[in-house]
Write an enzyme that holds these catalytic residues in place. Structure first.
Site, PDB file in Angstrom:
ATOM      1  N   ASN A 196       0.861  -1.190   0.000  1.00 41.83           N
ATOM      2  CA  ASN A 196       0.000   0.000   0.000  1.00 41.83           C
ATOM      3  C   ASN A 196       0.896   1.238   0.000  1.00 41.83           C
ATOM      4  O   ASN A 196       1.922   1.268   0.669  1.00 41.83           O
ATOM      5  CB  ASN A 196      -0.864  -0.044   1.273  1.00 41.83           C
ATOM      6  CG  ASN A 196      -2.012   0.923   1.262  1.00 41.83           C
ATOM      7  OD1 ASN A 196      -2.695   1.086   0.239  1.00 41.83           O
ATOM      8  ND2 ASN A 196      -2.259   1.579   2.384  1.00 41.83           N
ATOM      9  N   HIS A 232      -5.297   9.957  -0.820  1.00 40.93           N
ATOM     10  CA  HIS A 232      -5.649  11.110   0.012  1.00 40.93           C
ATOM     11  C   HIS A 232      -5.405  12.337  -0.863  1.00 40.93           C
ATOM     12  O   HIS A 232      -4.265  12.711  -1.108  1.00 40.93           O
ATOM     13  CB  HIS A 232      -4.759  11.180   1.253  1.00 40.93           C
ATOM     14  CG  HIS A 232      -4.966  10.032   2.190  1.00 40.93           C
ATOM     15  ND1 HIS A 232      -6.153   9.852   2.884  1.00 40.93           N
ATOM     16  CD2 HIS A 232      -4.178   8.997   2.545  1.00 40.93           C
ATOM     17  CE1 HIS A 232      -6.057   8.764   3.631  1.00 40.93           C
ATOM     18  NE2 HIS A 232      -4.867   8.223   3.442  1.00 40.93           N
ATOM     19  N   GLU A 260      -7.720   4.340   0.652  1.00 38.78           N
ATOM     20  CA  GLU A 260      -7.963   5.343   1.700  1.00 38.78           C
ATOM     21  C   GLU A 260      -8.479   6.652   1.108  1.00 38.78           C
ATOM     22  O   GLU A 260      -8.041   7.748   1.491  1.00 38.78           O
ATOM     23  CB  GLU A 260      -6.662   5.616   2.487  1.00 38.78           C
ATOM     24  CG  GLU A 260      -6.015   4.359   3.040  1.00 38.78           C
ATOM     25  CD  GLU A 260      -4.763   4.597   3.875  1.00 38.78           C
ATOM     26  OE1 GLU A 260      -4.503   5.760   4.231  1.00 38.78           O
ATOM     27  OE2 GLU A 260      -4.062   3.625   4.154  1.00 38.78           O
ATOM     28  N   ASP A 262      -9.979  10.008   0.307  1.00 36.98           N
ATOM     29  CA  ASP A 262     -10.681  11.159   0.871  1.00 36.98           C
ATOM     30  C   ASP A 262     -10.228  12.411   0.138  1.00 36.98           C
ATOM     31  O   ASP A 262      -9.203  12.409  -0.536  1.00 36.98           O
ATOM     32  CB  ASP A 262     -10.554  11.276   2.407  1.00 36.98           C
ATOM     33  CG  ASP A 262      -9.130  11.275   2.921  1.00 36.98           C
ATOM     34  OD1 ASP A 262      -8.205  11.570   2.152  1.00 36.98           O
ATOM     35  OD2 ASP A 262      -8.943  10.998   4.129  1.00 36.98           O
TER      36      ASP A 262
HETATM   37  C1  XIL Z   1      -4.356   7.442  10.179  1.00 37.36           C
HETATM   38  C2  XIL Z   1      -5.647   7.343  10.966  1.00 37.36           C
HETATM   39  O1  XIL Z   1      -6.712   7.720  10.145  1.00 37.36           O
HETATM   40  C3  XIL Z   1      -5.577   8.227  12.187  1.00 37.36           C
HETATM   41  O2  XIL Z   1      -6.714   8.015  13.011  1.00 37.36           O
HETATM   42  C4  XIL Z   1      -4.311   7.941  12.974  1.00 37.36           C
HETATM   43  O3  XIL Z   1      -4.196   8.845  14.046  1.00 37.36           O
HETATM   44  C5  XIL Z   1      -3.094   8.043  12.090  1.00 37.36           C
HETATM   45  O4  XIL Z   1      -3.239   7.173  10.972  1.00 37.36           O
HETATM   46  N1  XIL Z   1      -1.977   6.419   5.758  1.00 37.36           N
HETATM   47  C6  XIL Z   1      -2.328   5.227   6.343  1.00 37.36           C
HETATM   48  C7  XIL Z   1      -3.306   5.220   7.448  1.00 37.36           C
HETATM   49  O5  XIL Z   1      -1.927   4.157   5.842  1.00 37.36           O
HETATM   50  O6  XIL Z   1      -3.080   4.170   8.355  1.00 37.36           O
HETATM   51  C8  XIL Z   1      -3.346   6.528   8.193  1.00 37.36           C
HETATM   52  O7  XIL Z   1      -4.401   6.487   9.131  1.00 37.36           O
HETATM   53  C9  XIL Z   1      -3.514   7.676   7.227  1.00 37.36           C
HETATM   54  C10 XIL Z   1      -2.373   7.723   6.244  1.00 37.36           C
END
Ligand code: XIL
Length: 348
Positions: A196, A232, A260, A262
Site C-alpha cells: 500500500n 488522500h 484510503e 478522501d
Molecule cells: C491514520 C488514521 O486515520 C488516524 O486516526 C491515525 O491517528 C493516524 O493514521 N496512511 C495510512 C493510514 O496508511 O493508516 C493513516 O491512518 C492515514 C495515512
C-alpha cells in the site's frame, strides 16, 4: 413520580432511536454496497473502533452502505502488540465479528509500517527486529486466518523521490519487502497480500519505483497479489495519469485497490467547494471502474464527524461523503451516480 421519570427515559430512548433511524433513512435508495456489487467493485470504509462501539447510527450505516471495512487503527502494531508478545485483539476482534455478521469483507491494515509502531520496536537490533517482525506478522495474521480478504502487508515503504524510506525496517536489509510478503503468505495463505502506498496514485517517481518493485517481486515469484493506492487528495484533484498508472500495474498481473480515498477541503468549505469535491470523488470512482483489475474502493472514513484530515491537518477537513450529522453531501450523491452509471468498457 418514578413512573413519570421512567416514561421520560423511555421517550428519550425512543426519540433517539427515531432520530438515528431518520439519519440512516436519508441515504435510502441503492446503497454504495449494492451498486458496488453491480459494478464488480467492493466499496469499503475505514472504521473507528471507539465510535463504532458507541454510536449506533454510525454502525448501521457501515452495515448498510459498505461491503468492506478496514479497521482504521485497531490492527496497527502499536495498538495490537503494545508490549512485545502481548497482543490486544479485542478492538479489532469486534470489528471483524461485526463485519462477518454483516457479510462484509475485512481489509487488514497494516503489518509493516514505520508509523504507529510501539516504542519497544525502535530499540531492537537487526536480528531481534527480524524475529519480532516475523512473530508479529504470524501472530496477527494467524489470529484472523481465513477471515481477512486482503492484508496491507507493507505500507508507505517509499519516499516521494522513489527511494526506500528510512524506516526502522530497513535494518532488515533492502529486500525486507519480499521477506515480509513471504512470512505473510505462510501465515494466511488465502489472504490476498497488498503493498500500500501514499502519493503513488499517478505516474511519478514514487509510483515508478513501486512499479519496479512489484515487477521484480512478481518475476521472483514473491507472493504479492495487489497494490493499494491510498488516494488522500484535495481539490487539486486526481492526477491525470491515475488510470494509466493503474493499467500498468494491472499489466503486471496484480489487482488494484483504492485504499484510503478522501478529499480534504479548506475549512469552512463553500457550496462550490463541496461541488468540486463531489467531482473529485466521481473521478476516483470512474477511474476504478475503468480498470477491471481495480477490485476494491475504500473511503478513509465516511463522515466528516470522524475523519483524520480534520484531526491532523490544521485548517483542513470536510473530507468525506457525509457531513457530521451523517447527512449526504454532494460527494455522496456523486459517488452513487458514478457507480450507477458504471463504465461501458472496462479494460485490464
Ligand atoms: C491514520 C488514521 O486515520 C488516524 O486516526 C491515525 O491517528 C493516524 O493514521 N496512511 C495510512 C493510514 O496508511 O493508516 C493513516 O491512518 C492515514 C495515512
Amino acid at each position: 413520580m418514578a413512573i413519570g421519570a421512567v416514561a421520560l427515559v423511555v421517550l428519550a430512548v425512543v426519540a433517539e432511536a427515531l432520530r438515528q433511524g431518520a439519519d440512516a433513512k436519508r441515504l435510502s435508495g441503492p446503497t454504495l454496497r449494492q451498486l458496488g456489487v453491480k459494478r464488480g467493485v467492493v466499496i469499503g470504509t475505514a472504521v473507528r473502533g471507539d465510535v463504532w462501539q458507541h454510536n449506533k447510527a454510525y454502525r448501521q450505516l457501515i452495515g448498510e452502505q459498505f461491503g468492506s471495512v478496514t479497521p482504521e487503527n485497531e490492527m496497527k502494531w502499536a495498538v495490537i502488540e503494545p508490549e512485545r508478545g502481548t497482543f490486544e485483539f479485542k478492538a479489532a476482534d469486534e470489528i471483524v465479528a461485526a463485519a462477518e455478521q454483516a457479510k462484509q469483507e475485512v481489509r487488514g491494515h497494516t503489518l509493516v509500517w514505520h508509523n504507529q509502531l510501539p516504542g519497544w520496536v525502535s530499540g531492537l537490533d537487526a536480528k531481534d527486529l527480524r524475529a519480532a517482525t516475523a512473530a508479529h506478522i504470524r501472530r496477527v495474521m494467524g489470529h484472523y486466518r481465513g477471515r481477512i480478504a486482503i492484508w496491507d502487508v507493507v505500507n508507505e515503504a517509499l519516499t516521494d523521490l522513489g527511494g526506500l524510506r528510512r524506516s526502522p525496517f530497513l535494518k532488515l536489509g533492502r529486500d525486507y519487502i519480499a521477506w515480509a510478503f513471504g512470512i505473510a503468505h505462510g501465515a494466511d495463505p488465502k489472504a490476498r497480500l497488498h503493498i500500500n502506498e501514499v502519493g503513488a496514485d499517478g505516474i511519478n517517481a514514487k509510483s515508478d519505483r513501486l512499479y519496479e518493485i512489484v515487477r521484480s517481486l512478481k518475476a521472483r515469484g514473491v507472493p504479492i497479489d495487489g497494490v493499494g493506492l491510498q488516494m488522500h487528495v484535495n481539490l487539486a484533484g486526481v492526477p491525470p495519469t491515475f488510470v494509466d498508472n493503474m493499467r500498468r500495474f494491472a499489466a503486471l498481473g496484480v489487482e488494484l485497490s483504492i485504499t484510503e480515498a478522501d478529499v480534504g477541503l479548506r475549512l469552512p468549505p463553500s457550496a462550490a467547494d463541496l461541488r468540486a469535491q463531489a467531482r473529485v470523488y466521481a473521478t476516483i470512482v470512474r477511474g476504478c471502474l475503468a480498470v477491471s483489475a481495480c477490485k476494491t474502493l475504500t473511503f478513509w472514513g465516511y463522515t466528516d464527524g470522524r475523519s483524520w484530515i480534520s484531526e491532523t491537518q490544521p485548517g483542513m477537513g470536510a473530507a468525506t461523503l457525509l457531513d457530521k450529522e451523517l447527512r449526504p453531501k454532494p460527494a455522496f450523491r456523486a459517488v452513487q451516480r458514478a457507480l450507477e452509471a458504471g463504465q461501458p468498457a472496462r479494460t485490464p
